[in-house]
Structures are given as structure tokens and as C-alpha cells.
Design a protein around this motif. Structure first.
Motif, PDB file in Angstrom:
ATOM      1  N   UNK A  22       0.814  -1.221   0.000  1.00  0.00           N
ATOM      2  CA  UNK A  22       0.000   0.000   0.000  1.00  0.00           C
ATOM      3  C   UNK A  22       0.845   1.267   0.000  1.00  0.00           C
ATOM      4  N   UNK A  23       2.149   1.114   0.233  1.00  0.00           N
ATOM      5  CA  UNK A  23       3.058   2.260   0.322  1.00  0.00           C
ATOM      6  C   UNK A  23       3.949   2.250  -0.923  1.00  0.00           C
ATOM      7  N   UNK A  24       3.933   3.362  -1.644  1.00  0.00           N
ATOM      8  CA  UNK A  24       4.643   3.431  -2.920  1.00  0.00           C
ATOM      9  C   UNK A  24       5.790   4.430  -2.844  1.00  0.00           C
ATOM     10  N   UNK A  25       6.897   4.060  -3.476  1.00  0.00           N
ATOM     11  CA  UNK A  25       8.043   4.970  -3.550  1.00  0.00           C
ATOM     12  C   UNK A  25       8.035   5.674  -4.900  1.00  0.00           C
ATOM     13  N   UNK A  26       8.643   6.838  -4.919  1.00  0.00           N
ATOM     14  CA  UNK A  26       8.725   7.651  -6.127  1.00  0.00           C
ATOM     15  C   UNK A  26      10.181   7.703  -6.560  1.00  0.00           C
ATOM     16  N   UNK A  27      10.448   7.177  -7.744  1.00  0.00           N
ATOM     17  CA  UNK A  27      11.802   7.193  -8.289  1.00  0.00           C
ATOM     18  C   UNK A  27      11.794   8.018  -9.572  1.00  0.00           C
ATOM     19  N   UNK A  28      12.902   8.699  -9.819  1.00  0.00           N
ATOM     20  CA  UNK A  28      13.023   9.493 -11.041  1.00  0.00           C
ATOM     21  C   UNK A  28      14.130   8.879 -11.887  1.00  0.00           C
ATOM     22  N   UNK A  29      13.802   8.607 -13.144  1.00  0.00           N
ATOM     23  CA  UNK A  29      14.765   8.003 -14.073  1.00  0.00           C
ATOM     24  C   UNK A  29      14.968   8.939 -15.257  1.00  0.00           C
ATOM     25  N   UNK A  30      16.089   8.719 -15.937  1.00  0.00           N
ATOM     26  CA  UNK A  30      16.401   9.493 -17.136  1.00  0.00           C
ATOM     27  C   UNK A  30      16.405   8.540 -18.325  1.00  0.00           C
ATOM     28  N   UNK A  31      15.676   8.918 -19.352  1.00  0.00           N
ATOM     29  CA  UNK A  31      15.624   8.108 -20.572  1.00  0.00           C
ATOM     30  C   UNK A  31      16.829   8.428 -21.447  1.00  0.00           C
ATOM     31  N   UNK A  32      17.080   7.589 -22.450  1.00  0.00           N
ATOM     32  CA  UNK A  32      18.204   7.822 -23.354  1.00  0.00           C
ATOM     33  C   UNK A  32      18.084   9.151 -24.103  1.00  0.00           C
TER      34      UNK A  32
END
Length: 155
Positions: free
Chosen positions: A43-53
Motif C-alpha cells: 500500500x506504500x509506494x516509492x517515487x523514483x526518477x529516471x532518465x531516458x536515453x
């Protein structure tokens, strides 16, 4: 209040705030939140930021007990590759410190992908914009506010 909370109030979206005492030495901010709030990790979600090519930043929201599959995120974003974004770039772009990045109220709206396990939930919890603050809201509201898409993001 944080920009995330301000956005929810402005949009008149139903939500609840949950605060807990964050311990600086904690290995996983998300698992710490689930444990301290007595919630299931699903029920607990983390927020990750990624960079695309392409250089585009994207947001991935997934359960705290899961690992992000960067190939699946790239596919969902219609890119060839994705990698976790540089922490300084994440903080500059979102306006939040790592460990407290909320998918809501970011300085720059980024394409957002939410793990499909959120869809059947009545409520989910995401970062409120600082360590020790979680926002509980309906997945449909998070999808609407972020203009997000559901996707398979984990291995």
C-alpha cells in the motif's frame, strides 16, 4: 505545508496525511514509512526518477518492497533505455530532497508511470514531499493529478 499537500487542497482532492518520526540512518525510506505507519508494503509506494536515453526525466511509482525494472520503465515510456537520474538533477527538477520526492507538486511536471498493482487498491500512500510525511489517496486521483499511466514496472 509541502507543494504536494497544497496541490491536493487546491484541486479539492480527498486525502489523508500520515506523519512519523523519520530516522536518518534508515536504509529504506519507503519500508520505514510502511513499518512506522503499520501499513502493508503493497500500500506504500516509492517515487523514483529516471532518465531516458533522450535525456527526458520520468517518474516511476512502485510498491516500496519492489525493485524498479528499468527496461520495463523504458518500454512504458517508449524509449530504448532508462537509468536512475542523477540525485542533484532530481532535486533541481522536482524541488524535493531525495527520500522525500513526492509525485505531486513537482516544480516541473514529468511523465509519470504508476505500477499496475495500485489499480485495484482503494487507497495508496505516496511521499508527502518530505521524509516522515505520507499522503494517502485513491489511485485514480493520483493518476488524474499526475496525468500518469499504469504500467508493469517491476521484475
Amino acid at each position: 505545508m509541502t507543494p504536494a499537500v497544497n496541490l491536493l487542497k487546491k484541486r479539492k482532492t480527498a486525502f489523508q496525511l500520515h506523519e512519523y518520526d523519520h530516522e536518518p540512518g534508515s536504509a529504506s525510506y519507503g519500508l520505514e514509512a510502511a513499518e512506522k505507519l503499520g501499513l502493508s508494503p503493497e500500500e506504500v509506494f516509492k517515487t523514483l526518477v529516471a532518465e531516458l536515453d533522450s535525456g527526458q526525466l520520468v517518474v516511476a511509482i512502485l510498491p516500496v518492497d519492489q525493485q524498479l525494472n528499468l527496461k520495463k520503465l523504458a518500454k512504458a515510456a517508449k524509449a530504448k533505455k532508462a537509468s536512475l537520474a542523477d540525485p542533484a538533477k532530481v532535486e533541481r527538477t522536482t524541488g524535493y530532497l531525495l527520500g522525500g520526492v513526492s509525485p505531486l507538486g513537482q516544480k516541473k511536471a514529468l511523465p509519470t508511470f504508476i505500477h499496475q498493482s495500485a489499480e485495484p487498491l482503494q487507497q495508496m500512500n505516496v511521499s508527502g514531499g518530505r521524509r516522515g510525511l505520507e499522503i494517502q489517496l485513491a489511485p485514480k486521483d493520483l493518476l488524474a493529478l499526475t496525468r500518469g499511466q499504469l504500467a508493469d514496472l517491476v521484475s
